[in-house]
Enzyme design. Sequence first.
Site, PDB file in Angstrom:
ATOM      1  N   HIS A 192       0.851  -1.189   0.000  1.00 44.17           N
ATOM      2  CA  HIS A 192       0.000   0.000   0.000  1.00 44.17           C
ATOM      3  C   HIS A 192       0.888   1.240   0.000  1.00 44.17           C
ATOM      4  O   HIS A 192       2.123   1.154   0.003  1.00 44.17           O
ATOM      5  CB  HIS A 192      -1.000  -0.020   1.169  1.00 44.17           C
ATOM      6  N   HIS A 231       3.800   1.510   2.528  1.00 45.20           N
ATOM      7  CA  HIS A 231       5.006   0.773   2.137  1.00 45.20           C
ATOM      8  C   HIS A 231       5.748   1.554   1.043  1.00 45.20           C
ATOM      9  O   HIS A 231       6.970   1.645   1.044  1.00 45.20           O
ATOM     10  CB  HIS A 231       4.657  -0.609   1.572  1.00 45.20           C
ATOM     11  N   CYS A 255       1.025 -10.338  20.803  1.00 42.56           N
ATOM     12  CA  CYS A 255       0.209  -9.657  19.782  1.00 42.56           C
ATOM     13  C   CYS A 255       0.693 -10.131  18.423  1.00 42.56           C
ATOM     14  O   CYS A 255       1.851  -9.879  18.067  1.00 42.56           O
ATOM     15  CB  CYS A 255       0.325  -8.140  19.890  1.00 42.56           C
ATOM     16  N   CYS A 277       1.828  -7.228  16.023  1.00 41.36           N
ATOM     17  CA  CYS A 277       3.210  -6.735  16.228  1.00 41.36           C
ATOM     18  C   CYS A 277       4.210  -7.865  16.059  1.00 41.36           C
ATOM     19  O   CYS A 277       5.394  -7.615  15.935  1.00 41.36           O
ATOM     20  CB  CYS A 277       3.418  -6.193  17.634  1.00 41.36           C
ATOM     21  N   CYS A 316      -3.686  -4.101  22.509  1.00 41.99           N
ATOM     22  CA  CYS A 316      -2.429  -3.618  21.925  1.00 41.99           C
ATOM     23  C   CYS A 316      -2.699  -2.217  21.387  1.00 41.99           C
ATOM     24  O   CYS A 316      -3.661  -2.021  20.631  1.00 41.99           O
ATOM     25  CB  CYS A 316      -1.994  -4.549  20.788  1.00 41.99           C
ATOM     26  N   HIS A 356      -2.645  -2.199  17.382  1.00 43.61           N
ATOM     27  CA  HIS A 356      -3.585  -3.012  16.597  1.00 43.61           C
ATOM     28  C   HIS A 356      -4.984  -3.087  17.214  1.00 43.61           C
ATOM     29  O   HIS A 356      -5.884  -3.684  16.631  1.00 43.61           O
ATOM     30  CB  HIS A 356      -2.999  -4.410  16.378  1.00 43.61           C
ATOM     31  N   LYS A 416      -6.327   7.498   9.167  1.00 42.29           N
ATOM     32  CA  LYS A 416      -5.423   6.361   9.226  1.00 42.29           C
ATOM     33  C   LYS A 416      -5.900   5.321   8.208  1.00 42.29           C
ATOM     34  O   LYS A 416      -7.097   5.084   8.086  1.00 42.29           O
ATOM     35  CB  LYS A 416      -5.458   5.780  10.655  1.00 42.29           C
ATOM     36  N   LYS A 462      -8.025  -1.486   6.579  1.00 38.50           N
ATOM     37  CA  LYS A 462      -8.903  -2.308   5.742  1.00 38.50           C
ATOM     38  C   LYS A 462     -10.354  -2.060   6.117  1.00 38.50           C
ATOM     39  O   LYS A 462     -11.224  -1.974   5.265  1.00 38.50           O
ATOM     40  CB  LYS A 462      -8.561  -3.789   5.949  1.00 38.50           C
TER      41      LYS A 462
END
Length: 518
Positions: free
Chosen positions: A18, A21, A126, A129, A144, A147, A298, A301
């Site tokens: 995405h 990256h 997690c 992570c 977490c 996440h 942010k 998905k």
Amino acid sequence: MEKYYCTTAIDYVNGAPHIGHAYEKILTDVIHRHYSQRADLAFMLTGTDEHGIKIQKTSAANGMSPKELCDMNAQKFKDAWKALDVNYTRFIRTTDENHEHVVQKIFKKLVKKGDIYKHSYTGLYCSGCECFLSEKDLTEDGLCPDHLKKPEVVEEENYFFKLTKYKDAIIKHIKTHPDFIVPAFRANEVINQLEDIQDISVSRAKSNVTWGIDVLDDPEQVIYVWIDALSNYITAIGYDTDTPSDEFKKLWPVDVHVIGKDILKFHSIYWIAILMALELPLPKHIFAHGWITIDEAKMSKSLGNVVSPTSVLESFNLEYPDAFRYYMASAAPCGKDGNYSDEDFKEKVNAHLANSMGNLLNRTLSMLVKYFDGEIKPEFKKDSPLYSKALDTVKAVKHHFDYFEIQEAAQKIMELVDATNKYVTDNAPWTLAKEEKTEECGVVLATVLEVMCVIASLIYPYCPNIAQLMAKQLSYDINIKLDNITCNNIKTGHLISKEEIKPVFLRLDSEFADKTKK
Ligand code: MSP
């Protein structure tokens, strides 16, 4: 400068690449290309991180083997980087045979040294992570913080790495090397995290996780993610616990690890401790960039706002990825978060690349053809105060890159473009031509073209195709090292004819762009 070695984080392959990256890979490639203009050898490493519970679960959910999923998605990353002209030197996959083999040897060496030991453990894991979290790391609701998921309670006998042994040495290194962690404001965060650091689990029981590298001599355990992933930076260039390759000796220590702020702890604490345990020199810099949001939100998905970098190239029908590279690389000040929006993208690249930079070259070359039949006469070549501004910009850009201020360097280049546009407006070569002040007019045009050569070199890391198109029309050798740049680039004699003049970047909403889009 003999060599410059830079790396990116290696991406998890449980999905497609995405824009986040892409941001990192573009930033690193811009750094890589800039240092290729300064060093004898510039080397960029990128790749994919392919082991772990996430891949195991995603592949099972898709009815594929983990390796099939990795092969499919690693190719998507390679294809995306190709489309973005990310000119990496090497691409490592953590499933590469050599990587797996050397990681096993690294692990064995650390066991032998007493830095890795076996221990029964109950912890909060997690899988987002891919690491254990302490109660202190969690939100008030026990989730977490990255996440927003409840970690699983894992009870296992694992191998542990003696991180605590290296705590003081790491703190000392950070304190005595103020430019080690970039931006510097993150160094305090790392020191705070070090205060209550524990030894870390570096293996998982095969009964729970199968998709990992086997621990040599202990078939019930697999080496677990971070020691495997982080080692890519040395295995990819030929590190071996017995005899490291010549390439490794030449390239290590790395000049910069470019990573996202979320994984700074792993790089500035875990990785540094592993390197200390292996008795290897430490990285010169760790550059933690910020995060990219989409329309200020942010990316996730569940929000359905995950943007693929190649979809941007497609929807704007870009012939080259340069505009997108330029926009992303200058999206945020050093280490801060940035944002992508279609509107802002269009506006910024139209303003900077089409109106200011591209148009400047185009109209100057057109005037040279109109008034002088495309010829640079010897008397046009005169010194100009604009030249010292151009050469000062080269220095400033180098300085910004040395501090990983990639947006700031781009701003300096655009300031030079603006100053050159102002020079044209102030000197009005069209009026000089009308008044038959031929030589003065020629001097103005030649001055602009000289500076355009410098601009082509400086913009090259961001916009390699545009820079090459500019250089071609200027008969300028774009491969010149930055240290050798002068303002004596344009040769006298015939430079260009009308047919050879080509806009280097078309406005995204131009009639042509709209037409090709249809
Ligand atoms: N596999 C680990 C890294 C191991 S490095 C030895 C990992 N992978 S990741 O796929 O989750 O992230 C890869 C890189 O992309 C990280 O540096 C991460 O910070 C970065 N980004 C992921 N999403 C991002 C944004 N939205 N914005 C900018 N960078 C982001 O972590």
